[in-house]
Enzyme design. Structure first.
Site, PDB file in Angstrom:
ATOM      1  N   ARG A   1      18.709  21.095  66.795  1.00  0.00           N
ATOM      2  CA  ARG A   1      18.156  22.361  67.293  1.00  0.00           C
ATOM      3  C   ARG A   1      16.703  22.408  66.831  1.00  0.00           C
ATOM      4  O   ARG A   1      16.427  22.226  65.652  1.00  0.00           O
ATOM      5  CB  ARG A   1      18.909  23.561  66.731  1.00  0.00           C
ATOM      6  CG  ARG A   1      20.401  23.580  66.995  1.00  0.00           C
ATOM      7  CD  ARG A   1      21.014  24.906  66.547  1.00  0.00           C
ATOM      8  NE  ARG A   1      22.456  24.818  66.391  1.00  0.00           N
ATOM      9  CZ  ARG A   1      23.326  24.915  67.387  1.00  0.00           C
ATOM     10  NH1 ARG A   1      22.880  25.101  68.618  1.00  0.00           N
ATOM     11  NH2 ARG A   1      24.627  24.830  67.168  1.00  0.00           N
TER      12      ARG A   1
ATOM     13  N   HIS B   1      24.356  14.911  64.203  1.00  0.00           N
ATOM     14  CA  HIS B   1      24.022  16.133  63.467  1.00  0.00           C
ATOM     15  C   HIS B   1      23.125  15.842  62.260  1.00  0.00           C
ATOM     16  O   HIS B   1      22.654  16.756  61.589  1.00  0.00           O
ATOM     17  CB  HIS B   1      25.326  16.812  63.017  1.00  0.00           C
ATOM     18  CG  HIS B   1      25.174  18.210  62.530  1.00  0.00           C
ATOM     19  ND1 HIS B   1      25.345  18.563  61.206  1.00  0.00           N
ATOM     20  CD2 HIS B   1      24.858  19.362  63.189  1.00  0.00           C
ATOM     21  CE1 HIS B   1      25.157  19.863  61.069  1.00  0.00           C
ATOM     22  NE2 HIS B   1      24.855  20.374  62.244  1.00  0.00           N
TER      23      HIS B   1
END
Length: 689
Positions: free
Chosen positions: A381, A441
């Site tokens: 993100r 991630h």
């Protein structure tokens, strides 16, 4: 003495129950009179948006599991139907408390500060004139009511959109009267309208909900007919999409295709105006194929999270958190050459207390440095207008080898990440989407720099995303280092992500899905052995969630062996502390404060020579086995000691800490006869003055 079965359901807390408990802790902040009033309102809104996501993802996931295997049983021994029953009870309690806090606590408090949400019966004559003009000029031209009959079927309802079901009498120009119409409020419309100061009865911060305006003037939409009732409703849908990795050729195209359907996933919850007649309620439940356990009657606007917008509309600094300026470590502040600073020593950043700008500067300097040959970066993100992405584009256009691993399936950021990928590809950067079947991630950035005849890897590893905005709201650690073996490990992980081949042997990094889980279990076992030998034995873990059963069982064994275990778990915790003979040596607490606790730290006493690791991974099955994560050692004893001191500070908090009890409930810790110690406030003082 009989051995205790550590897989027994009684030793586990239900995951969904634990997540709902977290939202109660967030909502409790709205009742804390020591906090600024508008921030209290914000906590209410956060608890509401969290509940939205809970239904969009967690409940939706349970529904899908029930369809595949209705006999599935959770680690705490509940069938899926039993989980639905408990979820319904707890979620309805939460929603009832949300509306109570809004109507009985926050709205009256806001009124004392001349911030008012005005119901229709409180509009002054001048305000009503202004609102009628606003309706006719701003709303009426774009509202499209749909009368329900055979030629006008029930419309598709967007996920979490504001809608109205309207009951009518009379006939229209064509002699039709189905008795019902649906009105969808376009998403472009503001859900809260700020009124101008029109007379002595009005103030600068008078607000009206869009739903109130539509209710007041809904008759204007049905010429010659009579509106008997107008009731707002909102539908929450399954927003977790599935992409079959084995059946696709282009992941980006597959994700784009799924995104288009997200707003129309299966219905999982229905919210309706509490005054809606039972007949209309049952009509909507039947239309959406939902039972009463997924029905929520609203004592106010159905979309409470939208109230959050007034924080930017009300200029009252006295009702908000005091602004702060993040500091920059002296090791970086003295030297504008970030690479020279990193060569001298490893550098730790603790966000948001320390600025995220050195991370951006690290990539910007790399982009401009003629000696930098390559930059490799993971992005999970990062935001739409990311300065990180801008720097990577600049580097690629300057002819440097830029490789970016973008996770297209970062939930609710998929669309933004697709756009970022396209921008990077246009600049000739190498863009890959990680490994099929595994979300990437890990938070890593590597800069390869030529220094004389030597090639040196400069590395940034973090516990949080490369997102400057959330770095002001989330607590995270970031480490700069050019230590040779760690740099080589990061290079090998990037090779795994972009290339093909066997698992690389790593020197110092732990990596999921290969060595991270095993490495943590091994360090827990080492503490057990040290305890048995009479050596110092202690474990301190700070994460967002604890779910993975093998790790929980290992911690239970450690507790049984006499290892002291302190855990700081922000959200979900399925481990049950304080059970005699199993977990009486385990303490679990949660910190809920101004900043979202996001750091992941695994610290092991190791006979007095502490082993401290920071990671992108929580103790969850997905992080350990279905994602690419890294867990990096803090080799610099000075930095390790600093992190251990931070953990001690978290364990001293007696203001924003909640302690998990053996029954799965949380007890708010209070400073009884002691000085108040609020860890986030103390860290702000220490770093930001």
């Amino acid at each position: 003495m009989e051995s205790i079965d550590l897989t027994s359901p009684e030793l586990y807390i239900n995951r969904e129950h634990s997540l709902l408990e977290f939202n109660f802790r967030v909502l409790a902040q709205a009742l804390d009179e020591t906090l600024p009033l508008l921030e209290r309102l914000n906590y209410l809104c956060i608890s509401c948006s969290n509940l939205d996501e809970f239904y969009e993802v967690r409940v939706a996931s349970l529904i899908q599991m029930a369809e595949m295997d209705p006999n599935l049983v959770s680690s705490d021994g509940l069938t899926i139907n039993e989980q639905f029953e408990k979820i319904s009870i707890k979620a309805h309690e939460l929603v009832a408390e949300q509306y109570r806090v809004l109507n009985e606590v926050l709205i009256p408090c806001l009124e004392t500060e001349n911030i008012r949400f005005l119901r229709r019966d409180r509009w002054s004559p001048a305000q009503k004139v202004w609102l009628e003009k606003y309706f006719n000029e701003e709303l009426l031209p774009i509202l499209t009511p749909v009368g329900l009959d055979s030629a006008h079927p029930f419309p598709r309802i967007l996920n979490k959109s504001l809608n109205f079901i309207i009951s009518l009498t009379g006939k229209d120009a064509f002699g039709r009267n189905s008795g019902r119409a649906i009105l969808q409020a376009p998403r472009a419309l503001p859900r809260i309208v700020q009124l101008p100061v029109t007379d002595t009865d009005s103030g600068p911060y008078d607000f009206v909900f869009l739903s109130s305006i539509i209710h007041a003037f809904v008759n204007e939409l049905f010429n010659g007919m009579m509106v008997k009732g107008c009731y707002q409703f909102r539908v929450t849908r399954n927003s977790d999409f599935f992409v079959d990795d084995d059946a696709i050729d282009d992941l980006m195209l597959a994700v784009e295709g799924e995104l288009a359907m997200r707003n129309y996933g299966d219905e999982v919850r229905l919210e309706i105006d509490g005054n809606c007649p039972e007949e209309t309620v049952n009509f909507l439940l039947a239309r959406f194929d939902l039972k009463h356990d997924r029905l929520f009657l609203a004592n106010g606007p159905v979309n409470l999270s939208r109230i959050q917008t007034i924080l930017n509309m009300v200029e009252r600094p006295d009702l908000k958190f005091t602004p702060f300026k993040s500091s920059v470590p002296s090791a970086l502040g003295r030297n504008k050459d970030i690479f020279a600073s990193i060569r001298k020593q490893d550098i730790l950043l603790h966000h948001p207390y320390e600025s995220f700008s050195p991370v951006v500067d690290f990539i910007r300097q790399a982009a401009a440095d003629p000696d930098v040959l390559a930059i490799k970066q993971t992005l999970y993100r990062t935001g739409v207008d990311s300065p990180i992405v801008a720097a990577l584009i600049k580097a690629a256009r300057a002819g440097k080898e830029v490789t970016v691993v973008i996770e297209l399936r970062a939930r609710f950021d998929e669309k933004d990440n697709i756009g970022l990928a396209a921008k990077l590809q246009e600049a000739a950067a190498h863009v890959v989407y990680g490994v099929v079947g595994y979300k990437t991630h890990a938070k890593m950035c590597m800069v390869l720099r030529k220094e004389g005849t030597t090639l040196r890897n400069y590395v940034h590893l973090g516990t949080g995303n490369y997102h400057p905005k959330t770095a002001r709201l989330y607590t995270d650690y970031g480490l700069f280092t050019c230590e040779k073996e760690l740099g080589e490990d990061v290079r090998r992980v990037f090779m795994q992500l972009t290339s093909l081949g066997k698992v690389s042997k790593l020197n110092k990094l732990l990596q999921s899905p290969f060595t991270l889980h095993h490495g943590i279990m091994k360090m827990i076992d080492r503490e057990i052995e040290n305890a048995k030998k009479g050596k110092p034995a202690k474990i301190v873990i700070k994460v967002n969630a604890v779910v993975e059963e093998q790790a929980i069982q290992a911690l239970y064994r450690a507790s049984q062996a006499g290892v002291e275990i302190k855990m700081i778990v922000r959200g979900v915790c399925c481990l049950r502390p304080g059970v005699p003979g199993v977990s009486e040596n385990i303490e679990v607490r949660s910190i809920v404060g101004r900043f979202l606790e996001h750091t992941r730290i695994y610290a092991f006493c190791n006979g007095g020579d502490w082993a401290v690791y920071a990671s992108s991974a929580d103790l969850m099955n997905r992080n350990m086995f279905r994602r690419v994560e890294v867990c990096f050692p803090i080799a610099d004893k000075r930095i390790a000691e600093r992190i251990l001191n931070d953990l001690d500070a978290y364990l001293r908090d007696n203001a924003q800490a909640w302690q998990l009890q053996s029954d799965g409930q949380y007890r708010h810790l209070r400073a009884e006869g002691q000085a108040v110690y609020q860890v986030q406030t103390e860290l702000l003082k220490a770093f930001c003055g």
